[in-house]
Motif scaffolding. Structure first.
Motif, PDB file in Angstrom:
ATOM      1  N   ALA A 172     -20.265  40.079  30.133  1.00  0.00           N
ATOM      2  CA  ALA A 172     -20.692  38.986  31.003  1.00  0.00           C
ATOM      3  C   ALA A 172     -20.556  37.630  30.318  1.00  0.00           C
ATOM      4  O   ALA A 172     -20.399  36.600  30.974  1.00  0.00           O
ATOM      5  N   VAL A 173     -20.637  37.624  28.994  1.00  0.00           N
ATOM      6  CA  VAL A 173     -20.403  36.412  28.203  1.00  0.00           C
ATOM      7  C   VAL A 173     -19.357  36.764  27.151  1.00  0.00           C
ATOM      8  O   VAL A 173     -19.578  37.667  26.335  1.00  0.00           O
ATOM      9  N   GLU A 174     -18.221  36.078  27.167  1.00  0.00           N
ATOM     10  CA  GLU A 174     -17.153  36.389  26.214  1.00  0.00           C
ATOM     11  C   GLU A 174     -17.518  35.905  24.810  1.00  0.00           C
ATOM     12  O   GLU A 174     -18.229  34.912  24.641  1.00  0.00           O
ATOM     13  N   SER A 175     -16.998  36.600  23.821  1.00  0.00           N
ATOM     14  CA  SER A 175     -17.350  36.305  22.435  1.00  0.00           C
ATOM     15  C   SER A 175     -16.998  34.870  22.039  1.00  0.00           C
ATOM     16  O   SER A 175     -17.801  34.180  21.403  1.00  0.00           O
ATOM     17  N   GLN A 176     -15.810  34.405  22.423  1.00  0.00           N
ATOM     18  CA  GLN A 176     -15.395  33.058  22.043  1.00  0.00           C
ATOM     19  C   GLN A 176     -16.261  31.988  22.713  1.00  0.00           C
ATOM     20  O   GLN A 176     -16.582  30.970  22.104  1.00  0.00           O
ATOM     21  N   ALA A 177     -16.635  32.232  23.955  1.00  0.00           N
ATOM     22  CA  ALA A 177     -17.501  31.289  24.671  1.00  0.00           C
ATOM     23  C   ALA A 177     -18.888  31.246  24.042  1.00  0.00           C
ATOM     24  O   ALA A 177     -19.527  30.191  23.965  1.00  0.00           O
ATOM     25  N   LEU A 178     -19.340  32.390  23.559  1.00  0.00           N
ATOM     26  CA  LEU A 178     -20.639  32.472  22.882  1.00  0.00           C
ATOM     27  C   LEU A 178     -20.622  31.636  21.607  1.00  0.00           C
ATOM     28  O   LEU A 178     -21.532  30.831  21.353  1.00  0.00           O
ATOM     29  N   VAL A 179     -19.580  31.787  20.809  1.00  0.00           N
ATOM     30  CA  VAL A 179     -19.439  31.007  19.579  1.00  0.00           C
ATOM     31  C   VAL A 179     -19.381  29.515  19.895  1.00  0.00           C
ATOM     32  O   VAL A 179     -20.036  28.692  19.250  1.00  0.00           O
ATOM     33  N   ARG A 180     -18.602  29.171  20.899  1.00  0.00           N
ATOM     34  CA  ARG A 180     -18.409  27.773  21.308  1.00  0.00           C
ATOM     35  C   ARG A 180     -19.743  27.145  21.701  1.00  0.00           C
ATOM     36  O   ARG A 180     -20.066  26.028  21.317  1.00  0.00           O
ATOM     37  N   SER A 181     -20.532  27.870  22.489  1.00  0.00           N
ATOM     38  CA  SER A 181     -21.783  27.315  23.022  1.00  0.00           C
ATOM     39  C   SER A 181     -22.838  27.118  21.938  1.00  0.00           C
ATOM     40  O   SER A 181     -23.708  26.263  22.057  1.00  0.00           O
ATOM     41  N   ARG A 182     -22.772  27.931  20.865  1.00  0.00           N
ATOM     42  CA  ARG A 182     -23.780  27.846  19.810  1.00  0.00           C
ATOM     43  C   ARG A 182     -23.523  26.699  18.839  1.00  0.00           C
ATOM     44  O   ARG A 182     -24.388  26.361  18.045  1.00  0.00           O
ATOM     45  N   ASP A 183     -22.333  26.121  18.902  1.00  0.00           N
ATOM     46  CA  ASP A 183     -21.990  24.971  18.065  1.00  0.00           C
ATOM     47  C   ASP A 183     -22.237  23.706  18.889  1.00  0.00           C
ATOM     48  O   ASP A 183     -21.422  23.313  19.717  1.00  0.00           O
ATOM     49  N   ALA A 217     -20.108  24.789  32.825  1.00  0.00           N
ATOM     50  CA  ALA A 217     -20.003  26.217  32.529  1.00  0.00           C
ATOM     51  C   ALA A 217     -18.536  26.634  32.445  1.00  0.00           C
ATOM     52  O   ALA A 217     -18.149  27.414  31.563  1.00  0.00           O
ATOM     53  N   ARG A 218     -17.712  26.076  33.335  1.00  0.00           N
ATOM     54  CA  ARG A 218     -16.293  26.458  33.366  1.00  0.00           C
ATOM     55  C   ARG A 218     -15.559  26.019  32.109  1.00  0.00           C
ATOM     56  O   ARG A 218     -14.827  26.804  31.506  1.00  0.00           O
ATOM     57  N   VAL A 219     -15.752  24.756  31.696  1.00  0.00           N
ATOM     58  CA  VAL A 219     -15.006  24.271  30.525  1.00  0.00           C
ATOM     59  C   VAL A 219     -15.488  24.945  29.232  1.00  0.00           C
ATOM     60  O   VAL A 219     -14.741  25.034  28.270  1.00  0.00           O
ATOM     61  N   MET A 220     -16.726  25.450  29.254  1.00  0.00           N
ATOM     62  CA  MET A 220     -17.228  26.195  28.096  1.00  0.00           C
ATOM     63  C   MET A 220     -16.790  27.663  28.137  1.00  0.00           C
ATOM     64  O   MET A 220     -17.000  28.407  27.186  1.00  0.00           O
ATOM     65  N   GLY A 221     -16.203  28.077  29.253  1.00  0.00           N
ATOM     66  CA  GLY A 221     -15.713  29.443  29.382  1.00  0.00           C
ATOM     67  C   GLY A 221     -16.799  30.466  29.631  1.00  0.00           C
ATOM     68  O   GLY A 221     -16.628  31.647  29.327  1.00  0.00           O
ATOM     69  N   LEU A 222     -17.926  30.028  30.206  1.00  0.00           N
ATOM     70  CA  LEU A 222     -19.076  30.916  30.390  1.00  0.00           C
ATOM     71  C   LEU A 222     -19.211  31.396  31.833  1.00  0.00           C
ATOM     72  O   LEU A 222     -19.312  30.587  32.754  1.00  0.00           O
ATOM     73  N   GLY A 223     -19.237  32.722  32.013  1.00  0.00           N
ATOM     74  CA  GLY A 223     -19.462  33.288  33.339  1.00  0.00           C
ATOM     75  C   GLY A 223     -20.933  33.264  33.716  1.00  0.00           C
ATOM     76  O   GLY A 223     -21.285  33.240  34.895  1.00  0.00           O
ATOM     77  N   VAL A 224     -21.800  33.296  32.714  1.00  0.00           N
ATOM     78  CA  VAL A 224     -23.250  33.174  32.911  1.00  0.00           C
ATOM     79  C   VAL A 224     -23.734  32.068  31.983  1.00  0.00           C
ATOM     80  O   VAL A 224     -23.478  32.115  30.777  1.00  0.00           O
ATOM     81  N   ALA A 225     -24.416  31.064  32.551  1.00  0.00           N
ATOM     82  CA  ALA A 225     -24.833  29.922  31.720  1.00  0.00           C
ATOM     83  C   ALA A 225     -26.052  29.233  32.311  1.00  0.00           C
ATOM     84  O   ALA A 225     -26.251  29.209  33.528  1.00  0.00           O
ATOM     85  N   GLY A 226     -26.840  28.657  31.414  1.00  0.00           N
ATOM     86  CA  GLY A 226     -27.911  27.751  31.808  1.00  0.00           C
ATOM     87  C   GLY A 226     -27.490  26.353  31.394  1.00  0.00           C
ATOM     88  O   GLY A 226     -27.317  26.091  30.199  1.00  0.00           O
ATOM     89  N   VAL A 227     -27.276  25.485  32.363  1.00  0.00           N
ATOM     90  CA  VAL A 227     -26.802  24.132  32.068  1.00  0.00           C
ATOM     91  C   VAL A 227     -27.983  23.171  32.167  1.00  0.00           C
ATOM     92  O   VAL A 227     -28.604  23.045  33.225  1.00  0.00           O
TER      93      VAL A 227
END
Length: 292
Positions: free
Chosen positions: A88-99, A237-247
């Protein structure tokens, strides 16, 4: 389907709700503590071991990765991806969001509204940094902070300079952001799933508190987003590559300003404020994509 929830604590509200929602739809729901997984790296045969047993026949994964274990948690998510399992959350998007810094750069490049933000490599010219962020008051945030921890409001120039100098002395990386006065200690959390806002709440900090985090005693109420706010949340959410996100956004005189895009947003606050069954919407998102 067999759906795995990656969580270190199966008693957390979000984990329990996802379990309930999945089981209600007839799925086999399994909680796996990602910190206790062993990864088997082999040519064309990636595998994953949990509690001495190989994890097989998984159709979908819902990562609930805490900030303190992002590195290994992401490796586990990546392993499932190598095993051709939908996450539901891709690995690369997860890394991206944590930075935090990288996230702001991505959001800025996409043309989304942001508070003025300055980052430096322990610059001694703290006065110039404060000026570039619009002058005091400013908000100073640790890059690794979560849930409102490591966030300080410096309400005058002297305190801002002192705080920055102290962080620099500790070699703690921070960002300096303009203080949006008209937000009045409140922000908006828009919950986005698969390109749609499925719920939104306005979070208000407690008396005398500029941080609106519910973990810090803030309150939350349902809110109807403007078209501009909804579009900003979906685009973020889209530009971060997240299918599930809290903005998280601030309401400002110049429109919505994105604060953060969270890749593991909690369900308790948003479900309580909106009355929406967000957990089931996440399960349906996994169903649609795992079937494909």
């Amino acid at each position: 389907m067999k759906i795995v929830i990656l969580s270190q604590n199966n008693n957390l509200y979000s984990t329990k709700r996802l379990m309930e929602a999945g089981e209600a739809k007839g799925h086999e729901m399994v909680v796996i503590d990602h910190s206790k997984c062993d990864l088997v790296i082999e040519k064309k045969k990636p595998g994953l071991i949990y509690k001495g047993k190989e994890v097989t026949d998984v159709h979908g994964v819902i990562p609930r990765i805490g900030a303190s274990i992002t590195f290994y948690g992401t490796a586990v998510v990546r392993q499932f991806e190598m095993m051709k399992v939908f996450t539901a959350v891709e690995s690369q998007a997860l890394v991206r969001s944590r930075d935090k810094l990288r996230s702001l750069q991505i959001l800025s490049r996409a043309g989304l509204g942001l508070p003025k933000t300055v980052f430096s490599n322990y610059s001694k010219d703290v006065g110039a940094i404060i000026d570039k962020a619009g002058g005091a008051p400013v908000v100073i945030k640790l890059l690794e902070g979560t849930q409102g921890l490591g966030v300080v409001l410096a309400d005058n120039r002297n305190s801002a300079e002192s705080i920055l100098e102290a962080f620099n002395g500790l070699q703690a990386r921070v960002i300096v952001q303009e203080f949006i006065k008209e937000a009045k200690g409140a922000d908006i959390r828009a919950f986005v799933i698969d390109g749609h806002v499925v719920g939104a709440m306005k979070r208000q900090g407690k008396e005398g508190e500029f941080r609106s985090n519910l973990h810090r005693g803030g309150s939350a109420n349902i809110i109807a987003l403007t078209d501009e706010e909804e579009n900003a949340a979906i685009k973020a959410a889209r530009v971060m590559g997240l299918g599930v996100a809290g903005v998280d956004m601030l309401q400002s005189a110049r429109g919505p300003l994105i604060l953060e895009v969270n890749s593991s947003p909690g369900l308790e606050g948003i479900e309580a404020a909106t009355g929406e069954d967000i957990a089931t919407k996440i399960i349906k998102y996994v169903e649609r994509n795992a079937e494909e």
